[in-house]
Motif scaffolding. Sequence first.
Motif, mmCIF file in Angstrom:
data_model
loop_
_atom_site.group_PDB
_atom_site.id
_atom_site.type_symbol
_atom_site.label_atom_id
_atom_site.label_comp_id
_atom_site.label_asym_id
_atom_site.label_seq_id
_atom_site.Cartn_x
_atom_site.Cartn_y
_atom_site.Cartn_z
ATOM 1 N N ILE A 197 0.935 -1.147 -0.082
ATOM 2 C CA ILE A 197 -0.075 -0.012 -0.050
ATOM 3 C C ILE A 197 0.896 1.283 0.044
ATOM 4 O O ILE A 197 0.489 2.179 -0.716
ATOM 5 C CB ILE A 197 -0.909 -0.148 1.095
ATOM 6 C CG1 ILE A 197 -2.020 -1.024 0.974
ATOM 7 C CG2 ILE A 197 -1.757 1.444 1.351
ATOM 8 C CD1 ILE A 197 -3.097 -0.883 0.236
ATOM 9 N N LYS A 198 1.918 1.121 0.767
ATOM 10 C CA LYS A 198 2.787 2.355 0.701
ATOM 11 C C LYS A 198 3.503 2.656 -0.326
ATOM 12 O O LYS A 198 3.498 3.794 -1.018
ATOM 13 C CB LYS A 198 3.939 2.048 1.946
ATOM 14 C CG LYS A 198 4.965 3.285 2.139
ATOM 15 C CD LYS A 198 5.978 2.943 3.033
ATOM 16 C CE LYS A 198 6.975 3.988 3.386
ATOM 17 N NZ LYS A 198 7.912 3.794 4.471
ATOM 18 N N ALA A 199 3.762 1.506 -0.990
ATOM 19 C CA ALA A 199 4.556 1.660 -2.516
ATOM 20 C C ALA A 199 3.448 2.132 -3.542
ATOM 21 O O ALA A 199 3.879 2.947 -4.433
ATOM 22 C CB ALA A 199 5.124 0.245 -3.150
ATOM 23 N N ILE A 200 2.239 1.866 -3.381
ATOM 24 C CA ILE A 200 1.202 2.224 -4.396
ATOM 25 C C ILE A 200 1.033 3.794 -3.999
ATOM 26 O O ILE A 200 0.794 4.435 -5.154
ATOM 27 C CB ILE A 200 0.018 1.405 -4.353
ATOM 28 C CG1 ILE A 200 0.108 -0.117 -4.483
ATOM 29 C CG2 ILE A 200 -1.317 2.116 -5.245
ATOM 30 C CD1 ILE A 200 -1.053 -1.065 -4.277
ATOM 31 N N ARG A 201 0.764 4.204 -3.011
ATOM 32 C CA ARG A 201 0.452 5.753 -2.694
ATOM 33 C C ARG A 201 1.814 6.441 -3.033
ATOM 34 O O ARG A 201 1.544 7.444 -3.609
ATOM 35 C CB ARG A 201 0.535 5.713 -0.963
ATOM 36 C CG ARG A 201 -0.958 5.141 -0.395
ATOM 37 C CD ARG A 201 -0.949 5.338 0.975
ATOM 38 N NE ARG A 201 -2.223 4.976 1.538
ATOM 39 C CZ ARG A 201 -2.619 4.703 2.825
ATOM 40 N NH1 ARG A 201 -1.439 4.440 3.677
ATOM 41 N NH2 ARG A 201 -3.765 4.759 3.219
ATOM 42 N N SER A 202 3.031 5.766 -2.850
ATOM 43 C CA SER A 202 4.034 6.719 -3.295
ATOM 44 C C SER A 202 4.000 6.960 -4.759
ATOM 45 O O SER A 202 4.534 7.861 -5.381
ATOM 46 C CB SER A 202 5.416 5.933 -2.978
ATOM 47 O OG SER A 202 6.552 6.391 -3.533
ATOM 48 N N LYS A 203 3.515 5.679 -5.657
ATOM 49 C CA LYS A 203 3.445 6.075 -7.138
ATOM 50 C C LYS A 203 2.219 6.821 -7.447
ATOM 51 O O LYS A 203 2.350 7.446 -8.554
ATOM 52 C CB LYS A 203 3.425 4.612 -7.817
ATOM 53 C CG LYS A 203 4.606 3.745 -7.413
ATOM 54 C CD LYS A 203 4.428 2.345 -8.011
ATOM 55 C CE LYS A 203 5.783 1.647 -7.788
ATOM 56 N NZ LYS A 203 5.634 0.294 -8.269
ATOM 57 N N LEU A 204 1.392 7.214 -6.705
ATOM 58 C CA LEU A 204 0.239 7.790 -6.872
ATOM 59 C C LEU A 204 0.559 9.305 -6.477
ATOM 60 O O LEU A 204 -0.280 10.403 -7.010
ATOM 61 C CB LEU A 204 -1.016 7.597 -6.219
ATOM 62 C CG LEU A 204 -2.056 6.084 -6.701
ATOM 63 C CD1 LEU A 204 -2.953 5.797 -5.746
ATOM 64 C CD2 LEU A 204 -2.479 6.455 -8.029
ATOM 65 N N LYS A 205 1.367 9.410 -5.664
ATOM 66 C CA LYS A 205 1.515 10.831 -4.983
ATOM 67 C C LYS A 205 2.065 11.925 -5.884
ATOM 68 O O LYS A 205 1.560 13.050 -5.922
ATOM 69 C CB LYS A 205 2.841 10.694 -3.928
ATOM 70 C CG LYS A 205 3.141 11.788 -3.224
ATOM 71 C CD LYS A 205 4.054 11.728 -1.904
ATOM 72 C CE LYS A 205 3.932 13.021 -1.125
ATOM 73 N NZ LYS A 205 5.336 12.717 0.077
ATOM 74 N N PRO A 206 2.733 11.771 -7.182
ATOM 75 C CA PRO A 206 2.780 12.693 -8.102
ATOM 76 C C PRO A 206 1.786 13.228 -8.688
ATOM 77 O O PRO A 206 1.891 14.446 -9.116
ATOM 78 C CB PRO A 206 4.029 11.976 -8.858
ATOM 79 C CG PRO A 206 4.411 10.976 -8.249
ATOM 80 C CD PRO A 206 3.581 10.518 -7.287
ATOM 81 N N PHE A 207 0.945 12.558 -8.695
ATOM 82 C CA PHE A 207 -0.552 12.967 -9.201
ATOM 83 C C PHE A 207 -1.510 13.561 -7.999
ATOM 84 O O PHE A 207 -2.823 13.595 -8.419
ATOM 85 C CB PHE A 207 -1.161 11.876 -10.034
ATOM 86 C CG PHE A 207 0.015 11.108 -11.139
ATOM 87 C CD1 PHE A 207 0.045 11.723 -12.251
ATOM 88 C CD2 PHE A 207 0.708 10.145 -10.683
ATOM 89 C CE1 PHE A 207 1.057 11.091 -13.312
ATOM 90 C CE2 PHE A 207 1.708 9.489 -11.519
ATOM 91 C CZ PHE A 207 2.064 10.050 -12.969
ATOM 92 N N ASN A 208 -1.144 13.493 -6.970
ATOM 93 C CA ASN A 208 -1.837 13.894 -5.877
ATOM 94 C C ASN A 208 -3.092 13.325 -5.670
ATOM 95 O O ASN A 208 -4.234 13.759 -5.464
ATOM 96 C CB ASN A 208 -2.334 15.602 -6.276
ATOM 97 C CG ASN A 208 -1.152 16.555 -6.299
ATOM 98 O OD1 ASN A 208 -0.172 16.557 -5.514
ATOM 99 N ND2 ASN A 208 -1.292 17.496 -7.365
ATOM 100 N N GLN A 209 -2.840 11.849 -5.815
ATOM 101 C CA GLN A 209 -3.918 11.098 -5.558
ATOM 102 C C GLN A 209 -3.649 9.806 -4.392
ATOM 103 O O GLN A 209 -4.387 8.915 -4.352
ATOM 104 C CB GLN A 209 -4.321 10.262 -7.107
ATOM 105 C CG GLN A 209 -4.877 11.423 -8.014
ATOM 106 C CD GLN A 209 -5.258 10.766 -9.361
ATOM 107 O OE1 GLN A 209 -5.074 9.488 -9.241
ATOM 108 N NE2 GLN A 209 -5.378 11.583 -10.348
ATOM 109 N N SER A 210 -2.666 9.921 -3.822
ATOM 110 C CA SER A 210 -2.240 9.002 -2.925
ATOM 111 C C SER A 210 -3.033 9.015 -1.765
ATOM 112 O O SER A 210 -3.382 7.954 -1.044
ATOM 113 C CB SER A 210 -0.688 9.274 -2.155
ATOM 114 O OG SER A 210 -0.840 10.722 -1.500
#
Length: 228
Positions: A197-210
Amino acid sequence: MVIIEDEPAIADNLIHVLEMDGFKVCWFAAGELGLAYLTENSVELVVLDVGLPDVNGFELCKTIREFSDVPIIFLTARNDEIDRVVGLEIGADDYVTKPFSPREMLARIKLRIKKMTSHKGESDNKQTTENASSCSLQPLNFDYCINGHMLGLTAVEFKILHKLINESANVLSREQLLVAADIAPSASYERNIDSHIKAIRSKLKPFNQSEFIRTKRGFGYFYSESDI
């Protein structure tokens, strides 16, 4: 199908069972040879040994995951729990230890191919959903795409995010997410869902969707784009 295994006797037994069941098999005794073939050809599944003479199977798996979501089953004499966890975390779909039953391996292979075919059909036929349309987050080739940019999810991460989005009305437990990722639930691995989950959030973060992946303390995780 590709087998990357340096022991001819093991490869021969597995090839015999697979070919008797109608599979076309390519065998490589070295990792670099198998990698070269995979970069040029599309295959249904890869059976990958960990202890190869020229490259570590874990590192080879990570390299394959950079360009392909083909199902990967590790076949190895290494049966420590940490090796299983590492193998699954870096993107493998299953982990089989030696000695093994070729018939059981055949059953596992057929199951992985069936699951991959099913996921592909869902992705190909899926229209833009209400959740996806509002943020341009869409499944594509076993990854998620945001406004033309791929997230670069591993196979396990894709399955977890796919489950969360498709069941956004529900809070999903770690055990449910393990099952969605085709990993047998176990107390020793359950907490590793948090790492995914942490890894997925990290990949969503640049798009402001984490923040769309939310935590329900004491229960699990859920996906929501609404302000709560």
